[in-house]
Design a protein around this motif. Structure first.
Motif, PDB file in Angstrom:
ATOM      1  N   ALA A  82       0.898  -1.157  -0.055  1.00 32.49           N
ATOM      2  CA  ALA A  82       0.041   0.006   0.014  1.00 32.49           C
ATOM      3  C   ALA A  82       0.758   1.147  -0.009  1.00 32.49           C
ATOM      4  N   HIS A  83       2.130   1.308   0.401  1.00 31.45           N
ATOM      5  CA  HIS A  83       2.873   2.448   0.501  1.00 31.45           C
ATOM      6  C   HIS A  83       4.063   2.472  -0.370  1.00 31.45           C
ATOM      7  N   GLU A  84       4.127   1.607  -1.123  1.00 32.89           N
ATOM      8  CA  GLU A  84       5.517   1.397  -2.044  1.00 32.89           C
ATOM      9  C   GLU A  84       5.548   2.521  -3.100  1.00 32.89           C
ATOM     10  N   GLY A 126       0.533  -1.458  -5.757  1.00 32.29           N
ATOM     11  CA  GLY A 126      -0.244  -1.191  -4.594  1.00 32.29           C
ATOM     12  C   GLY A 126      -1.428   0.043  -4.657  1.00 32.29           C
ATOM     13  N   PHE A 127      -1.570   0.408  -5.982  1.00 34.45           N
ATOM     14  CA  PHE A 127      -2.688   1.274  -6.256  1.00 34.45           C
ATOM     15  C   PHE A 127      -4.185   0.917  -5.485  1.00 34.45           C
ATOM     16  N   ARG A 161       7.310   7.802  -8.679  1.00 33.54           N
ATOM     17  CA  ARG A 161       8.440   7.421  -7.575  1.00 33.54           C
ATOM     18  C   ARG A 161       8.016   6.613  -6.372  1.00 33.54           C
ATOM     19  N   ALA A 162       8.877   5.880  -6.541  1.00 29.14           N
ATOM     20  CA  ALA A 162       8.628   4.915  -5.417  1.00 29.14           C
ATOM     21  C   ALA A 162       9.074   5.374  -3.991  1.00 29.14           C
ATOM     22  N   SER A 163       8.479   4.746  -2.694  1.00 30.52           N
ATOM     23  CA  SER A 163       8.765   5.773  -1.596  1.00 30.52           C
ATOM     24  C   SER A 163       9.863   5.388  -0.865  1.00 30.52           C
ATOM     25  N   VAL A 173      -2.426   6.002  -4.790  1.00 28.74           N
ATOM     26  CA  VAL A 173      -1.570   5.783  -3.491  1.00 28.74           C
ATOM     27  C   VAL A 173      -1.569   6.874  -2.465  1.00 28.74           C
ATOM     28  N   SER A 174      -2.220   7.745  -2.628  1.00 23.35           N
ATOM     29  CA  SER A 174      -2.362   8.711  -1.468  1.00 23.35           C
ATOM     30  C   SER A 174      -3.912   9.051  -1.245  1.00 23.35           C
ATOM     31  N   PRO A 175      -4.122  10.038  -0.335  1.00 24.34           N
ATOM     32  CA  PRO A 175      -5.509  10.525  -0.115  1.00 24.34           C
ATOM     33  C   PRO A 175      -6.174  11.144  -1.413  1.00 24.34           C
TER      34      PRO A 175
END
Lengths: 337, 337, 337, 337
Positions: free
Chosen positions: B8-10, B178-179, B76-78, B201-203
């Protein structure tokens, strides 16, 4: 029809304003780069500008001078005949100066001063702005394309003049030119001191305001206002002002008087400029009773919402002058300009 | 922690988008003169641009090409580790292409295609934009001064890709990157045809959307969206678009899906650009159930208020392609690009 | 994956805030009549409210009390497992209080205090608001119809807590709950005094801020912020506030920190409420370096444009307290609440 | 002064409009609950309403009737003498009906019909609205507090009347009442068919417009416009309209003619209502040349930006009528009302 009726429609509108600036180039850059105004012409020490929805040759004339301040205010009569009639009346008032041949963008004009000494003129013949090929727009009520530079103001709105004494100036504009009092502020134990008067010849609340000069000086200039009409544009231009080191003196905020959504800044030459971010309100009632704000109502008159105005607002004008002693102010009745 | 949580946060964000344009110079002029974007660099047939609140080297790469369309989308990866993990997963998916050394503004990137054939990449190393002396601002969360040119967009927001079949693309982005699905539209007697999916992947409701290509083609590009956040700016830029012969396809109006206050235009090269005039809404709920719009709810999904979208919105994409017969579409599974 | 990575996503969002008010009825009227909020439930001395785009049972709990101030702040974990992990970590920090069974609208919650003594809790189980027939909307991402009362706020945004000493509170939120520092202000000859810290678990610049209490008190409440997202709504609600005798303390104006377009008012019970009129900016960069504002940059940090904040902004909090002598403040480390 | 000059200022403003509605209660609810208007009085089958910045007793009179449509349009003269002069002129025109004693809120009025048969009246004596204690405001140019209900409109703006033939109606208003033509649209091979005319007695572009009724009927009503002045309010009220099942016919969008930022809706009784979201532009030039839009310019005249108007806009009016055959239309010169 009585003369009183006639005089109500003798002046049509504020035509243009001339300002002196000790930093001509910087002042021009301010009005063009940030406010998106257009240079119509340059002649001698003067640059002529207009907003993109101003129809005439120019609405702002910037002239190089040793210090900032008002050059003159020009009014357009509502007909050639009205111009002649006003010239006669102004002559009779003892405040007439006489005819000039005109200037770039307009024909002959009759000059006069307010009781406080501000130079004014009234004229009829105007040149209309003609857009070049590349600035021609399909929007037929717009004299040119909307600019892509800065946050462009739409039109000249009004002028605000500082006075040693508001009342005679107000009276003079009413008697000689038919301006109607729309709102005023009176203070003192018996409401005997008029510290502000907002007057118009149209449904606008004012094309001219007179405000008491708390320094006791005469003939100074408070501000010129250009109109956006959209509140967001005050936010946008405020952002650009901060980015570009332009001093925002006050606002955005909302006046009670005139309901204007305002912001005040100092252009590089030192003159105060108001940006007007909404429509305020319009007066269509032919029986309009001037709104009188008294001392206990002063807070709401000045600021309906937003922060209080800074002290400078009530003292600073152009040209800059030291406060005048009360005694002196009785004897120096000559215009300062 | 399960792998499901990790994925979820990749991916952190949409990094940049490359578009092809047959009219490079006109396209660059559109993005700079009207949308106030900045040119970071020019190399070969490509011009690199960014909005004034984009932090990285560029968010838009315009490359000269015979016809309009998508070059690639970059994520961009996290973290550096997340990049490596995603590359492995993408490789395993069978849709990986491999590593490239990077480009102006970023380091090595792993390339892959969506099931529909859109070229994507994921990367970690980025160059940050550094303002020159004259563009340096005192607003420390803003990488440069707000421009005085055009109605400047603030940042890249999202990308919308047309697909022959939405579902596998949606599934692929969820499984490999992880979208999360935020909203989708399903039609047909049994709600069996997914015609649109909005994923993030964000709010934000979406950094990527997939919409069914009603022409039956594959791998086409629907639009890139830049963000204003202020509704007035859509009015302002609409005015400039009309004055400057830019085709407004639709809007301003409000979508039900994503609650976006939108406007769509075609840049001179032919690619569709969305301007996003408010914030839509943000999703913070970790248990968010994807919103499913069905056929009877389609009207509100597409337009909450404002006029219906024109037919072109559902058919036009770049590159332009003739509709594909149903039989053909079964056999041409190669990406169109 | 390292623990450090995990902690970054353990808290999902600000769930609700409880405020004490000595004028419960007037406070409820303020939030419903003017801010258009909805009453979800009333129980004992408490009224539960939500904004029309808040998804859960309530985001504001107003409880009658002898003086204004914070009841508690509630955070939603990002999963049931995250809740358990956080409870363990909080317990270990020495600031844990223990589990409560829950309240109207949510299940069990783990309570703790910040180093400054503000009561907080973290929870997972929440009840979703279900609109009644007449409030049901076709906009599927909106939990109910937009109200026709007042200028309705859209959702809870953040909370701002006053601290005797900012740094330990900031550190605590980072260490135990994974909050990321986004911006902070440091003053003093060696930048050794942190007077403000803005932290978030999402792309928002903050869900919580800590600001130094210049009175030397501990555990006080600065403000709760509700979100509009549209600048005009600050003008609209400002107008209603003036008409209805609600004190506007500051704004509308634009902060440098967080780029928020703000307005601050005092609700009838005395608590400060911020209305948030745009989106500020969002942080997607996984390598975000906290923005550090220093003393020479303080002016732009506090006000980007608009008038300076009044002194009350830096002193007034709830409950109201006399300034504490420096010596005293060393000995009264117990929360004030 | 010539009579021609005098006539230019004989009418001051649009005073009020009466509409028939077959659903009186629902219509009243629309204007009060959503548009925030105030009920001044109820008498017989009529409800009298005003916007919160309308100064007189009422600006809208809703009267129960079998079908929707115009009751009458009322103009305020600029003086008692002007009223008498206009009555004489109207009488002489052959379209005068005669004096009525007045109605709630105003004194005697002279009635007449337009060539197309729309009932109009002109009056001088008006009752001013007096706010009750709880509605009294400190904003002295505002007759009452801004309401907290709905998205409140500020004032009546203009009325638009459908005509079988625009030109004689335009001519009649100019000749008898001094209305000035501001913009018009002409089509046909020789620009011989005038399909729209916008006229005013003030700097507003229009207080009345005449548009060709493409059904061939006479005397029908196109729309009444209330003014917001702020674009955001169109977004806000559009949102409420969708939530509350009010049909938005068109907009928000921007007309070329009058530069109005518009939205059109049907109130429950069936009458079309325009909400006016900015200021358009104002005309101060005493030599204003009416803007003539011709067939090739029609697109920009109708829509400057935003979606094309739907066909209904050009056909639908109240009362609803079947299209009239060309031959018939020659013989039925009696007003339809």
């Amino acid at each position: 029809m009585t003369n009183e009726v006639n005089i109500a429609h003798e002046v049509a509108q504020l035509a243009h304003v001339e300002l002196y600036t000790p930093k001509l180039q910087e002042s021009v850059a301010f009005f063009t780069d940030l406010l998106g105004m257009q240079v119509s012409a340059t002649m001698g020490d003067s640059v002529y500008l207009r907003a993109y929805e101003d129809f005439y040759h120019h609405t702002l004339k910037l002239t190089a001078g040793p210090e900032a301040g008002l050059g003159h205010v020009a009014w357009r009569a509502s007909s050639p005949e009205a111009l002649e009639r006003r010239a006669i009346e102004l002559e009779a008032s003892g405040r007439g100066i006489g005819w000039i041949d005109g200037d770039l963008g307009h024909g002959r004009a009759y000059q006069f001063t307010t009781p406080d000494g501000h130079l004014n003129e009234i004229l009829w013949d105007v040149d209309y702005y003609e857009a070049s090929e590349k600035d021609r727009t399909l929007l037929k009520s717009r004299p040119q394309k909307r600019p892509t530079q800065g946050v462009p103001v739409r039109r000249l709105d009004h002028v605000n003049l500082m006075c040693q004494d508001v009342t005679p100036n107000k009276q003079f504009m009413a008697d000689t030119l038919g301006f109607k009092l729309r709102e005023h502020v009176v203070v003192g134990p018996n409401e005997e001191i008029e510290i502000g008067a907002w007057m118009s010849v149209s449904p606008l609340v004012h094309e001219v305001a007179f405000m008491r000069d708390n320094t006791g000086n005469e003939g100074r200039f408070h501000h010129i206002a250009f109109w956006y009409g959209y509140p967001q544009h005050l936010m946008d231009i405020a952002d650009l002002f901060v980015e570009n080191n332009i001093t925002i003196e006050a606002g955005p905020g909302k006046h009670g008087v005139s309901q204007a959504y305002f912001m005040y800044v100092l252009e590089p030459g030192g003159n105060r400029v108001e940006l007007f971010g909404d429509s305020g309100y319009l007066i269509f009632d032919p029986e309009w009773k001037p709104i009188k704000w008294t001392e206990p109502e002063l807070k709401e008159a000045i600021i309906w919402y937003g922060s209080p105005l800074p002290d400078t607002y009530f003292i600073y004008g152009t040209p800059e002058r030291e406060p005048v002693l009360a005694e002196q102010s009785q004897t120096t009745k000559e215009p300062v300009k």
